[in-house]
Motif scaffolding. Structure first.
Motif, PDB file in Angstrom:
ATOM      1  N   PRO A  20     -38.452   6.757  57.924  1.00 11.34           N
ATOM      2  CA  PRO A  20     -38.252   8.157  57.568  1.00 11.34           C
ATOM      3  C   PRO A  20     -39.546   8.958  57.682  1.00 11.34           C
ATOM      4  CG  PRO A  20     -38.393   6.825  55.587  1.00 11.34           C
ATOM      5  CD  PRO A  20     -38.390   5.861  56.753  1.00 11.34           C
ATOM      6  N   ALA A  21     -39.380  10.279  57.657  1.00  9.11           N
ATOM      7  CA  ALA A  21     -40.556  11.148  57.761  1.00  9.11           C
ATOM      8  C   ALA A  21     -41.475  10.995  56.565  1.00  9.11           C
ATOM      9  CB  ALA A  21     -40.108  12.598  57.901  1.00  9.11           C
ATOM     10  N   GLU A  25     -37.898  10.735  51.686  1.00  6.63           N
ATOM     11  CA  GLU A  25     -36.866  11.407  52.473  1.00  6.63           C
ATOM     12  C   GLU A  25     -35.760  10.455  52.917  1.00  6.63           C
ATOM     13  OE1 GLU A  25     -38.195  14.265  55.377  1.00  6.63           O
ATOM     14  OE2 GLU A  25     -40.059  14.596  54.289  1.00  6.63           O
ATOM     15  N   ILE A  26     -35.122   9.854  51.914  1.00  7.63           N
ATOM     16  CA  ILE A  26     -33.957   8.994  52.113  1.00  7.63           C
ATOM     17  C   ILE A  26     -32.792   9.648  51.373  1.00  7.63           C
ATOM     18  CG2 ILE A  26     -32.914   6.761  51.600  1.00  7.63           C
ATOM     19  CD1 ILE A  26     -34.988   6.517  53.699  1.00  7.63           C
ATOM     20  N   ASN A  40     -35.924  10.659  61.598  1.00  9.98           N
ATOM     21  CA  ASN A  40     -36.891   9.887  62.388  1.00  9.98           C
ATOM     22  C   ASN A  40     -37.844  10.907  63.032  1.00  9.98           C
ATOM     23  OD1 ASN A  40     -36.997   7.964  65.349  1.00  9.98           O
ATOM     24  ND2 ASN A  40     -37.809   7.309  63.396  1.00  9.98           N
ATOM     25  N   PRO A  41     -39.072  11.070  62.510  1.00 13.44           N
ATOM     26  CA  PRO A  41     -39.889  12.246  62.867  1.00 13.44           C
ATOM     27  C   PRO A  41     -40.548  12.187  64.233  1.00 13.44           C
ATOM     28  CG  PRO A  41     -41.074  10.845  61.342  1.00 13.44           C
ATOM     29  CD  PRO A  41     -39.719  10.225  61.508  1.00 13.44           C
ATOM     30  N   PRO A  49     -36.818   6.888  68.921  1.00  8.16           N
ATOM     31  CA  PRO A  49     -37.381   7.907  69.813  1.00  8.16           C
ATOM     32  C   PRO A  49     -37.903   9.149  69.101  1.00  8.16           C
ATOM     33  CG  PRO A  49     -34.994   7.968  69.873  1.00  8.16           C
ATOM     34  CD  PRO A  49     -35.359   6.799  69.032  1.00  8.16           C
ATOM     35  N   GLY A  50     -37.572   9.345  67.826  1.00 12.13           N
ATOM     36  CA  GLY A  50     -38.089  10.485  67.083  1.00 12.13           C
ATOM     37  C   GLY A  50     -37.249  11.737  67.231  1.00 12.13           C
TER      38      GLY A  50
END
Length: 601
Positions: A20-21, A25-26, A40-41, A49-50
């Protein structure tokens, strides 16, 4: 991240395959404990892949990308913002921002795979660059800074807040969108601070102090966190406060009111504030700093409180659970509203309907006036919600059909249509039975299970029908587990579909004459139009057969006449006038023919 059993508290495994970022942030799915979401940042590898929102299955350890936001965020990263971080309580809407300067933010709805308009922070607007709009519990609004936005990020009101502090988005007991926050100064309009707990109604902008100086509490101590995510039992708030130990004054920890305390609060007007104990953590005054803060979390049912503690500056930070008296150790002890007990008579928010020129939408997104499909090629406006509650939970029958494995979630007493266009309560449906679909064909039921869902809805249409997940359903419920009303053990000729639709005529005429664009609901979400008739019907059916007949026979005659009046409203004006004139002529003719003849000698 570590995964534990929610009942036994036993360690299961580490979640070492999610990125996570930020560690916070869940977002757990509110209904399905197997699913969580995270952003996915940045690109890590081909598997990660973000710039995507990820749905993660805990049971299978699999990740499903829901949307690629690289066209919006370009080469920057992406996250869900800063305080406050939340998803809507139907787990369908989230607020996001690109990690660039100035920041671009937007909202995203999972069920429709749609992105709101994008806004660049600080460019022609007052929004803080590192924030993202966060959806309210209902998903109908967003909040950023002290601004409340609509679903397309237009500002609708400003809250009476001096500054944005630690907060939690939730709902009051009646389901209204709420935000609970700490305030270290009064609001710009006066009042609503200072206080450890300030409640803001996001639907009208009003606020009130629950724990603050104006009602006898001290100036808010340091390091206050709120948690009101008891979505199965809304209106409860857990609070953790560190106080003087956060700044190193550990010898004085827990000596003053609110210092080092845990609170449990009924956020209703006049509700109790319960000081349930000391968490004994020093937070930033201990070795672990931020990670030693309690960060209280209330359970979905509101019967347990989880918090962390370094236990007066010890060598580790451990998790503790307060099991409140209402908790029995069984997950089924949650105070869920049972649909079978008559508290919910409707569809779950996961159910889907078709709107004219708008396609398929979730039941939870419907509004008064929406044109919804009720039959083949026929769409009618929703004139009322007999029952609507966005945040309370209830049990539903999940009916799986052979129609592309479509499921319908409905309360047991709500009626569905079967062959020969008969409406029967869902509790009578069995595996192998055939349901009537929206195109007039029949589809076989493959399985029926009981599920618990957040939010329930009963949209009313003029015809008393609605197509839900491709199946033809009624707008109404049956008060007995049968198609027809039974009196004294004998079946009457009146079906519950006919009774409900006939006696709803006053409601339909009332909304037609007033052209109402809104309606009032009880705390449980029952329309004020429906509450008394629903209670009256239940009372009548509990009387002896003679009383039932004495009420039913004249009542049926009166309401049948009102239905005839309603039909006149549907006829074009010239024809309706002609009909009335003809009726008057016929009545006068009959009256004259029936006059006694005077005979003179």
């Amino acid at each position: 991240h570590a995964l534990f059993d929610g009942i036994t508290y036993a360690f299961i495994r580490y979640l070492d395959n999610i990125y996570p970022a930020d560690i916070e942030e869940i977002f757990w799915h509110f209904d399905n404990p197997d699913i969580l979401y995270y952003v996915n940042p940045y690109r890590r590898n081909a598997e990660n892949p973000g710039q995507r929102l990820i749905q993660y299955s805990v049971g299978t350890d699999t990740k499903t990308p829901l949307h690629d936001f690289s066209d919006i965020c370009q080469g920057s990263g992406m996250e869900s913002g800063n305080d406050v971080q939340a998803m809507s309580w139907d787990s369908d809407t989230i607020g996001l921002r690109c990690v660039n300067d100035p920041g671009i933010f937007f909202g995203y709805t999972i069920s429709t795979d749609t992105v709101t308009r994008t806004i660049t922070s600080g460019v022609g607007n007052p929004f803080t660059p590192w924030l993202a709009p966060q959806p309210t519990s209902s998903g109908n609004l967003f909040i950023i800074d002290d601004y409340v936005l609509d679903r397309n990020l237009n500002t609708v009101r400003t809250l009476n807040m001096a500054n944005l502090e630690h907060s939690n988005l939730a709902a009051f007991r009646n389901g209204t969108d709420a935000m609970f926050t700490v305030a270290f100064a009064e609001g710009p309009n006066g009042g609503c601070g200072p206080g450890a707990v300030i409640a803001h109604d996001l639907t009208d902008g009003t606020c009130r102090t629950i724990v603050g100086q104006e009602n006898g509490y001290p100036y808010p101590p340091s390091n206050i966190h709120h948690s009101a995510l008891s979505h199965l039992n809304p209106g409860w708030l857990a609070v953790s406060i560190i106080g003087v130990a956060n700044w190193g004054q550990t010898s004085n920890a827990g000596q003053e009111l609110l210092d080092n305390e845990l609170l449990l609060i009924d956020t209703s007007v006049g509700g109790n504030v319960c000081r349930i104990g000391h968490h004994r953590s020093f937070g930033r005054g201990g070795f672990a700093g931020y990670f030693g803060e309690p960060h209280v979390v209330i359970s979905p049912s509101g019967t347990r409180i989880l918090f962390g503690s370094d236990w007066e500056g010890g060598s580790s930070v451990d998790s503790y659970v307060v099991e409140l008296p209402a908790y029995t150790g069984d997950i089924s002890s949650s105070p869920i509203q049972s649909a079978e007990s008559g508290n919910a008579f409707c569809f779950s928010g996961n159910s889907e309907v078709e709107l004219q020129n708008r396609g398929t939408v979730k039941m939870s997104k419907l509004k008064l006036g929406d044109l919804v499909k009720v039959d083949i090629g026929v769409y009618e406006p929703i004139y009322s919600f007999g029952h609507r509650n966005d945040v309370a939970s209830a049990e539903f029958l999940q009916v799986l059909t052979a129609m592309s494995n479509v499921t319908l979630e409905v309360s047991p007493d709500h009626m569905l249509f079967v062959e020969k266009n008969r409406a029967i309560p869902a509790s009578m449906i069995r595996v192998g039975d055939a349901l009537l679909t929206g195109d007039g064909s029949l589809v076989v039921v493959k399985s029926i299970i009981t599920v618990i869902r957040v939010g329930y809805y009963a949209p009313f249409t003029k015809s008393g029908t609605i197509i839900v997940n491709g199946v033809k359903a009624s707008s109404y419920v049956a008060f007995q587990s049968s198609e027809f009303l039974h009196i004294g053990g004998f079946r009457s000729p009146f079906s519950f579909q006919w009774i409900a639709h006939t006696f709803q005529v006053v409601h339909r005429l009332g909304t037609k004459l007033t052209s109402a664009s809104s309606e009032a609901y009880t705390d449980n979400g029952i329309s004020k139009w429906v509450e008394l008739p629903h209670q009256g019907a239940q009372w009548i059916l509990n009387q002896n057969p003679l009383i039932i007949l004495m009420i039913l026979v004249p009542g049926t005659a009166i309401f049948t006449l009102l239905n005839a009046v309603e039909k006149l409203f549907e006829i074009p004006i010239p024809l309706s006038i002609a009909t009335l004139v003809l009726a008057v002529v016929i009545m006068r003719f009959c009256f004259k023919r029936s006059l006694p003849v005077k005979v003179t000698p």
